[in-house]
Design a protein around this motif. Structure first.
Motif, PDB file in Angstrom:
ATOM      1  N   LYS A 116       0.626  -1.022   0.115  1.00 42.08           N
ATOM      2  CA  LYS A 116      -0.217  -0.184  -0.474  1.00 42.08           C
ATOM      3  C   LYS A 116       1.162   1.272   0.160  1.00 42.08           C
ATOM      4  O   LYS A 116       1.595   1.208   0.684  1.00 42.08           O
ATOM      5  CB  LYS A 116      -1.024  -0.051   1.545  1.00 42.08           C
ATOM      6  N   PRO A 117       0.296   1.900  -0.573  1.00 45.47           N
ATOM      7  CA  PRO A 117       1.579   3.461  -0.738  1.00 45.47           C
ATOM      8  C   PRO A 117       1.213   4.197   0.513  1.00 45.47           C
ATOM      9  O   PRO A 117       0.431   4.058   1.153  1.00 45.47           O
ATOM     10  CB  PRO A 117       0.734   4.456  -1.923  1.00 45.47           C
ATOM     11  N   GLU A 118       2.029   4.639   1.006  1.00 38.04           N
ATOM     12  CA  GLU A 118       2.124   5.376   2.362  1.00 38.04           C
ATOM     13  C   GLU A 118       1.792   6.857   2.169  1.00 38.04           C
ATOM     14  O   GLU A 118       1.571   7.289   3.093  1.00 38.04           O
ATOM     15  CB  GLU A 118       3.821   5.574   3.001  1.00 38.04           C
ATOM     16  N   GLU A 119       1.805   7.378   0.975  1.00 40.08           N
ATOM     17  CA  GLU A 119       1.163   8.287   0.960  1.00 40.08           C
ATOM     18  C   GLU A 119       0.372   8.390  -1.045  1.00 40.08           C
ATOM     19  O   GLU A 119       0.490   7.861  -1.375  1.00 40.08           O
ATOM     20  CB  GLU A 119       2.413   9.722   0.244  1.00 40.08           C
ATOM     21  N   VAL A 120      -0.716   9.436  -0.830  1.00 38.86           N
ATOM     22  CA  VAL A 120      -1.705   8.727  -1.400  1.00 38.86           C
ATOM     23  C   VAL A 120      -1.944  10.523  -1.886  1.00 38.86           C
ATOM     24  O   VAL A 120      -2.911  11.600  -0.751  1.00 38.86           O
ATOM     25  CB  VAL A 120      -3.089   8.263  -0.153  1.00 38.86           C
ATOM     26  N   PHE A 126      -2.356  12.665   1.362  1.00 38.48           N
ATOM     27  CA  PHE A 126      -2.004  11.929   3.150  1.00 38.48           C
ATOM     28  C   PHE A 126      -0.880  11.065   2.915  1.00 38.48           C
ATOM     29  O   PHE A 126      -0.758  10.486   2.164  1.00 38.48           O
ATOM     30  CB  PHE A 126      -3.468  11.747   2.743  1.00 38.48           C
ATOM     31  N   LYS A 127      -1.181  11.124   4.006  1.00 33.64           N
ATOM     32  CA  LYS A 127       0.170  10.138   4.817  1.00 33.64           C
ATOM     33  C   LYS A 127      -0.921   8.975   4.815  1.00 33.64           C
ATOM     34  O   LYS A 127      -1.875   9.277   5.875  1.00 33.64           O
ATOM     35  CB  LYS A 127       0.840  10.238   5.545  1.00 33.64           C
ATOM     36  N   ARG A 128      -0.296   8.042   4.857  1.00 41.37           N
ATOM     37  CA  ARG A 128      -1.431   6.241   5.548  1.00 41.37           C
ATOM     38  C   ARG A 128      -0.823   6.145   6.936  1.00 41.37           C
ATOM     39  O   ARG A 128       0.672   5.722   6.778  1.00 41.37           O
ATOM     40  CB  ARG A 128      -1.286   5.511   4.679  1.00 41.37           C
ATOM     41  N   GLY A 129      -1.579   5.320   7.508  1.00 39.63           N
ATOM     42  CA  GLY A 129      -0.734   4.709   8.741  1.00 39.63           C
ATOM     43  C   GLY A 129      -0.662   5.625  10.340  1.00 39.63           C
ATOM     44  O   GLY A 129       0.475   5.005  10.371  1.00 39.63           O
ATOM     45  N   GLY A 130      -0.641   6.907   9.799  1.00 41.43           N
ATOM     46  CA  GLY A 130      -0.147   7.839  10.596  1.00 41.43           C
ATOM     47  C   GLY A 130      -0.793   7.534  12.052  1.00 41.43           C
ATOM     48  O   GLY A 130       0.121   8.374  13.145  1.00 41.43           O
ATOM     49  N   PHE A 131      -1.844   7.214  12.417  1.00 42.37           N
ATOM     50  CA  PHE A 131      -2.744   7.145  13.851  1.00 42.37           C
ATOM     51  C   PHE A 131      -1.818   6.460  14.298  1.00 42.37           C
ATOM     52  O   PHE A 131      -1.301   6.640  15.794  1.00 42.37           O
ATOM     53  CB  PHE A 131      -4.265   6.797  13.576  1.00 42.37           C
ATOM     54  N   LEU A 132      -0.992   5.399  14.065  1.00 39.79           N
ATOM     55  CA  LEU A 132      -0.826   4.774  15.265  1.00 39.79           C
ATOM     56  C   LEU A 132       1.143   4.586  15.221  1.00 39.79           C
ATOM     57  O   LEU A 132       1.453   4.525  16.453  1.00 39.79           O
ATOM     58  CB  LEU A 132      -0.849   2.811  14.156  1.00 39.79           C
ATOM     59  N   ALA A 133       1.230   5.209  14.006  1.00 43.84           N
ATOM     60  CA  ALA A 133       2.595   5.904  14.415  1.00 43.84           C
ATOM     61  C   ALA A 133       2.588   7.036  14.984  1.00 43.84           C
ATOM     62  O   ALA A 133       3.781   7.473  16.378  1.00 43.84           O
ATOM     63  CB  ALA A 133       3.061   6.951  12.308  1.00 43.84           C
TER      64      ALA A 133
END
Length: 68
Positions: A12-16, A46-53
């Motif tokens: 999955k791309p890290e940036e959308v 947008f950056k994916r997965g930022g919440f858990l980071a």
């Protein structure tokens, strides 16, 4: 090519990037949406997965489960 031969993408791309055109914006206004309901025309990243980071302590609580 059969559907069986296709492998689902696991990367999955890290940036959308999202592009909202003036045409998209005007179509939303015609549907009755307001300015606050949608993004203004332009290009958004947008950056994916930022919440858990930002909250690594929650990874431990989820038991290592990060994808569903």
């Amino acid at each position: 090519m059969n559907k069986k031969d296709k492998k689902p993408s696991t990367n999955k791309p890290e940036e959308v990037e999202l592009i909202v055109t003036q045409k998209d914006y005007e179509a939303g206004l015609k549907r009755g949406w307001t300015d606050d309901d949608m993004l203004k025309p332009g290009r958004y990243k947008f950056k994916r997965g930022g919440f858990l980071a930002r909250h690594p302590e929650l990874k431990r609580l989820m038991g290592g489960q990060t994808e569903r």
